[in-house]
Design an enzyme around this catalytic site. Structure first.
Site, PDB file in Angstrom:
ATOM      1  N   LYS A  53       0.676  -1.300  -0.306  1.00 14.57           N
ATOM      2  CA  LYS A  53      -0.343  -0.588   0.139  1.00 14.57           C
ATOM      3  C   LYS A  53       1.179   1.670  -0.347  1.00 14.57           C
ATOM      4  O   LYS A  53       0.103   1.796  -0.608  1.00 14.57           O
ATOM      5  CB  LYS A  53      -0.833   0.137   0.852  1.00 14.57           C
ATOM      6  CG  LYS A  53      -1.820  -0.868   0.423  1.00 14.57           C
ATOM      7  CD  LYS A  53      -3.620  -0.677   2.245  1.00 14.57           C
ATOM      8  CE  LYS A  53      -4.196  -1.540   1.769  1.00 14.57           C
ATOM      9  NZ  LYS A  53      -4.714  -1.855   3.689  1.00 14.57           N
TER      10      LYS A  53
ATOM     11  N   LYS B 193      -4.582 -10.258  -7.376  1.00 15.05           N
ATOM     12  CA  LYS B 193      -5.829 -10.068  -6.286  1.00 15.05           C
ATOM     13  C   LYS B 193      -6.855  -9.571  -6.507  1.00 15.05           C
ATOM     14  O   LYS B 193      -6.571  -8.568  -7.463  1.00 15.05           O
ATOM     15  CB  LYS B 193      -5.755  -9.598  -5.056  1.00 15.05           C
ATOM     16  CG  LYS B 193      -6.509 -10.555  -4.066  1.00 15.05           C
ATOM     17  CD  LYS B 193      -5.172  -9.979  -2.528  1.00 15.05           C
ATOM     18  CE  LYS B 193      -4.844  -8.193  -2.361  1.00 15.05           C
ATOM     19  NZ  LYS B 193      -4.701  -8.292  -1.121  1.00 15.05           N
TER      20      LYS B 193
ATOM     21  N   LYS C 200     -10.259  -3.749  -5.411  1.00 19.53           N
ATOM     22  CA  LYS C 200     -10.897  -3.011  -4.980  1.00 19.53           C
ATOM     23  C   LYS C 200     -10.998  -1.888  -5.158  1.00 19.53           C
ATOM     24  O   LYS C 200     -11.158  -1.132  -5.747  1.00 19.53           O
ATOM     25  CB  LYS C 200     -11.959  -2.485  -3.453  1.00 19.53           C
ATOM     26  CG  LYS C 200     -12.414  -3.152  -2.103  1.00 19.53           C
ATOM     27  CD  LYS C 200     -12.415  -2.619  -1.023  1.00 19.53           C
ATOM     28  CE  LYS C 200     -13.526  -3.012   0.017  1.00 19.53           C
ATOM     29  NZ  LYS C 200     -13.587  -3.421   1.116  1.00 19.53           N
TER      30      LYS C 200
HETATM   31  P1  AMP Z   1     -11.017  -5.511   2.684  1.00 18.86           P
HETATM   32  O1  AMP Z   1     -11.394  -4.692   1.244  1.00 18.86           O
HETATM   33  O2  AMP Z   1      -8.934  -4.925   2.258  1.00 18.86           O
HETATM   34  O3  AMP Z   1     -11.348  -4.952   3.972  1.00 18.86           O
HETATM   35  O4  AMP Z   1     -10.774  -7.163   2.976  1.00 18.86           O
HETATM   36  C1  AMP Z   1     -12.086  -7.088   3.845  1.00 18.86           C
HETATM   37  C2  AMP Z   1     -12.468  -8.899   4.066  1.00 18.86           C
HETATM   38  O5  AMP Z   1     -12.314  -9.300   2.523  1.00 18.86           O
HETATM   39  C3  AMP Z   1     -11.024  -9.238   4.528  1.00 18.86           C
HETATM   40  O6  AMP Z   1     -10.929 -10.999   5.193  1.00 18.86           O
HETATM   41  C4  AMP Z   1     -10.150  -9.854   3.094  1.00 18.86           C
HETATM   42  O7  AMP Z   1      -8.715 -10.835   3.660  1.00 18.86           O
HETATM   43  C5  AMP Z   1     -11.016 -10.453   2.615  1.00 18.86           C
HETATM   44  N1  AMP Z   1     -10.221 -10.092   0.744  1.00 18.86           N
HETATM   45  C6  AMP Z   1     -10.410  -9.032   0.193  1.00 18.86           C
HETATM   46  N2  AMP Z   1     -10.375  -8.941  -1.422  1.00 18.86           N
HETATM   47  C7  AMP Z   1      -9.929 -10.435  -1.339  1.00 18.86           C
HETATM   48  C8  AMP Z   1      -9.642 -11.501  -2.356  1.00 18.86           C
HETATM   49  N3  AMP Z   1      -9.584 -10.887  -3.377  1.00 18.86           N
HETATM   50  N4  AMP Z   1     -10.117 -13.176  -2.185  1.00 18.86           N
HETATM   51  C9  AMP Z   1     -10.235 -13.743  -0.782  1.00 18.86           C
HETATM   52  N5  AMP Z   1     -10.594 -12.620  -0.231  1.00 18.86           N
HETATM   53  C10 AMP Z   1     -10.386 -11.232  -0.213  1.00 18.86           C
END
Ligand code: AMP
Ligand code: TRP
Length: 353
Positions: free
Chosen positions: A124, A216, A219
């Site tokens: 990041k 990956k 968002k």
């Molecule tokens: P975040 O949007 O970073 O707050 O992520 C929220 C949850 O979604 C966390 O548990 C992440 O590990 C999971 N997550 C985010 N991106 C992925 C992805 N591409 N595949 C699987 N899990 C994800």
């Protein structure tokens, strides 16, 4: 596909999602769907981690109006996916000030060297680390505070959070060691904080970009074609899957045949997770099929599973009174757990209160 976890040993589950927009299939399969599954097994606390969202530049999280709307969007996704805010707790982090308070204590427990090793910080922060916020550096310490404030021992997350959960254990351990005598003197026994286990299981713990099997699904990817958003309609889902990168070979009939084929592996993993089946089972059915046929089956499945949820999310996002009420009520119940734990921390550290 619920983990065989015993509620006796895991009295409480905690997890969080950042309100940073563009909720996607990775968030759903890696996290939110698992949150729903845990509800029948444990007491759950699910948090919209708004304090984490502001660790990146304002231009990334979009400013005050966007933040408020993103907090409601994540809450709507929780509810639309089937999280029950009456039996469990749903709230936004900034409403319970003990999160920031415990994070400060943890900032004084965690070592610079531990934080330096965090791959998510490196990703990041990018090349210009000097310009990253202090908050981004301390992000894992706030995350440890989120979990340990509720003495949660089970945390369902995607694979990318594994390192942060290991650090949570290191922080808990060091707190327990540094204050061992005081912890005993105050009647808390041998350990104040429990050890936390990550729950990272199933075929979709790391959903990849539809455009690049080495990246990956995220968002923040500038290409909307790289991800399936939870509010995408049928045509959009169909178009994104049609354009999804693949290789020229037909699907293999066993999981071993997916090795070295990241795009195929990703699509099969998504199918398996959405259908609640194993990868082997899916390949037993589709082995030998061309991608065109498989993609249209996957489109039907994705629309079937995501369509009703996306529609319900849109309805809830418009009902701000309901969503705001859920968050306010959840915050009161969260605070009722967090406050006595924070009081205990203060006593153990030696703060007068
Ligand atoms: P975040 O949007 O970073 O707050 O992520 C929220 C949850 O979604 C966390 O548990 C992440 O590990 C999971 N997550 C985010 N991106 C992925 C992805 N591409 N595949 C699987 N899990 C994800
Ligand atoms: N860091 C997590 C993510 O980016 C979000 C998060 C914050 C979290 N606090 C947490 C996840 C506590 C689990 C437990 O996905």
């Amino acid at each position: 596909m619920t983990d065989a976890i015993d509620a006796k040993f895991h009295p409480r589950v905690f997890s969080g999602v950042q309100p940073t927009g563009n909720l996607h299939l990775g968030n759903y399969l890696g996290a939110i769907k698992r949150f729903v599954e845990m509800q029948d097994v444990c007491d759950c606390v699910y948090c919209v981690v708004d304090l984490h969202a502001i660790t990146q530049p304002v231009s990334v999280w979009g400013g005050p109006k966007q933040l408020a709307s993103n907090i409601r969007e994540v809450t709507a996704a929780f509810l639309a996916a089937g999280i029950d805010p009456v039996r469990h707790i749903v709230f936004n982090q900034s409403r319970v000030p003990e999160h920031a308070e415990l994070a400060w204590v943890f900032n004084c427990i965690a070592r610079l060297g531990w934080m330096e090793r965090m791959t998510q910080f490196k990703e990041k922060a990018g090349k210009d680390r000097e310009r990253a916020s202090l908050g981004l550096f301390a992000y894992p310490s706030l995350m440890a505070a989120d979990i340990l404030l509720y003495k949660a021992t089970a945390v369902p997350v995607g694979e990318d959070q594994k390192q942060h959960l290991e650090l949570t254990r290191d922080i808990a351990q060091k707190f327990n060691n540094d204050f061992a005598e005081s912890i005993r003197d105050h009647g808390f026994g041998d350990a104040f904080f429990p050890m936390t286990a990550p729950l990272i299981h199933g075929p979709a713990t790391r959903v990849m970009s539809l455009r690049d099997g080495a990246k990956k699904m995220s968002k923040s990817d500038p290409s909307d074609l790289s991800r399936i958003n939870l509010t995408d309609d049928r045509d959009t889902i169909a178009q994104k899957l049609r354009k999804a990168k693949t290789d020229p070979e037909p699907l293999p009939s066993e999981p071993a045949g997916l090795e070295g084929r990241p795009e195929a592996q990703n699509l099969v993993g998504i199918y398996a997770a959405l259908a609640g089946r194993t990868t082997a089972d899916v390949l037993a059915e589709y082995g030998g099929a061309q991608f065109s046929g498989f993609k249209s089956a996957l489109t039907d499945l994705a629309v079937d599973k995501l369509g009703p949820m996306g529609a319900e999310m849109k309805r809830l996002v418009a009902d701000t009174t309901h969503v705001d009420g859920v968050l306010a009520a959840g915050a009161e119940r969260a605070a009722a757990i967090a406050r006595p734990v924070m009081d205990g921390v203060k006593d153990v550290v030696g703060f007068l209160r």
